[in-house]
Scaffold this motif. Sequence first.
Motif, mmCIF file in Angstrom:
data_model
loop_
_atom_site.group_PDB
_atom_site.id
_atom_site.type_symbol
_atom_site.label_atom_id
_atom_site.label_comp_id
_atom_site.label_asym_id
_atom_site.label_seq_id
_atom_site.Cartn_x
_atom_site.Cartn_y
_atom_site.Cartn_z
ATOM 1 N N ALA A 80 0.833 -1.201 0.000
ATOM 2 C CA ALA A 80 0.000 0.000 0.000
ATOM 3 C C ALA A 80 0.874 1.261 0.000
ATOM 4 N N LEU A 81 1.956 1.244 0.755
ATOM 5 C CA LEU A 81 2.873 2.381 0.802
ATOM 6 C C LEU A 81 3.479 2.628 -0.575
ATOM 7 N N MET A 82 3.935 1.558 -1.211
ATOM 8 C CA MET A 82 4.537 1.703 -2.545
ATOM 9 C C MET A 82 3.522 2.235 -3.555
ATOM 10 N N ALA A 83 2.295 1.724 -3.492
ATOM 11 C CA ALA A 83 1.258 2.183 -4.419
ATOM 12 C C ALA A 83 0.896 3.636 -4.140
ATOM 13 N N GLY A 84 0.749 3.970 -2.863
ATOM 14 C CA GLY A 84 0.376 5.333 -2.490
ATOM 15 C C GLY A 84 1.443 6.367 -2.819
ATOM 16 N N GLU A 85 2.705 5.981 -2.688
ATOM 17 C CA GLU A 85 3.808 6.911 -2.952
ATOM 18 C C GLU A 85 4.295 6.848 -4.398
ATOM 19 N N GLY A 86 3.815 5.842 -5.134
ATOM 20 C CA GLY A 86 4.223 5.702 -6.528
ATOM 21 C C GLY A 86 5.640 5.158 -6.692
ATOM 22 N N TRP A 87 6.096 4.381 -5.728
ATOM 23 C CA TRP A 87 7.447 3.821 -5.808
ATOM 24 C C TRP A 87 7.448 2.630 -6.767
ATOM 25 N N THR A 88 8.512 2.517 -7.535
ATOM 26 C CA THR A 88 8.674 1.338 -8.395
ATOM 27 C C THR A 88 9.461 0.254 -7.668
ATOM 28 N N VAL A 89 10.298 0.688 -6.712
ATOM 29 C CA VAL A 89 11.135 -0.236 -5.934
ATOM 30 C C VAL A 89 11.043 0.170 -4.459
ATOM 31 N N TYR A 90 11.011 -0.833 -3.585
ATOM 32 C CA TYR A 90 10.927 -0.540 -2.149
ATOM 33 C C TYR A 90 12.306 -0.154 -1.627
ATOM 34 N N ASP A 91 12.337 0.948 -0.898
ATOM 35 C CA ASP A 91 13.555 1.432 -0.245
ATOM 36 C C ASP A 91 13.216 1.661 1.223
ATOM 37 N N PRO A 92 13.785 0.865 2.139
ATOM 38 C CA PRO A 92 13.428 1.001 3.547
ATOM 39 C C PRO A 92 13.785 2.366 4.135
ATOM 40 N N ASP A 93 14.758 3.039 3.552
ATOM 41 C CA ASP A 93 15.130 4.363 4.063
ATOM 42 C C ASP A 93 14.043 5.408 3.800
ATOM 43 N N ARG A 94 13.213 5.183 2.793
ATOM 44 C CA ARG A 94 12.132 6.115 2.484
ATOM 45 C C ARG A 94 10.835 5.756 3.220
#
Length: 182
Positions: A80-94
């Motif tokens: 959900a975080l990736m979809a909501g933020e529009g990330w293509t790759v998960y980065d734990p620092d973000r």
Amino acid sequence: MQWSAEDVARATVRRQATGLSAGQVADKVAEAALRERETQRELRSPTRYGEDEPDPFQSDPQKLAEQWAARHAEWQRVAALMAGEGWTVYDPDRDTPGTAWDQDREARRIGALARHTAWRQEQADARDELRTQVWLTADAGRRVREIAARTGLSPEQLLAQLAAHAELRDDGTLAAGPFTPQ
């Protein structure tokens, strides 16, 4: 210190999700959902395994079910975080909430280690303590009480300070040099 199923799931998912694409995270969500269903089914009707067939739920089945439920929820949160933020790759620092949880868990770990270290020191100190009951002659008892009263200490405190200053000399004599009781 024992971590909750949620703590373990957050740490595991953050580590495993690093660098995964949204599609790969969706696969992890589906896998966690399947494992959650399997462990819940095992709780409701335990499978009987033979001696030659290992039991995959050999550990505590309740704990295993809780762990997979927590992982499923954490994979869903990451998706959900990736979809909501529009990330293509998960980065734990973000991942701000994940980072805050990680920092909180680390602070709790450090606190638990500090408490454990302090407890161990108390235990070591307690082993070195000596509690004793001393019977003194009437004359010696009067002298101890008189000195204690003049210094404002209890007789036990005075004797403890006297013992702290006592030394056994090479010739076998016991001596306590001059000191001011405190």
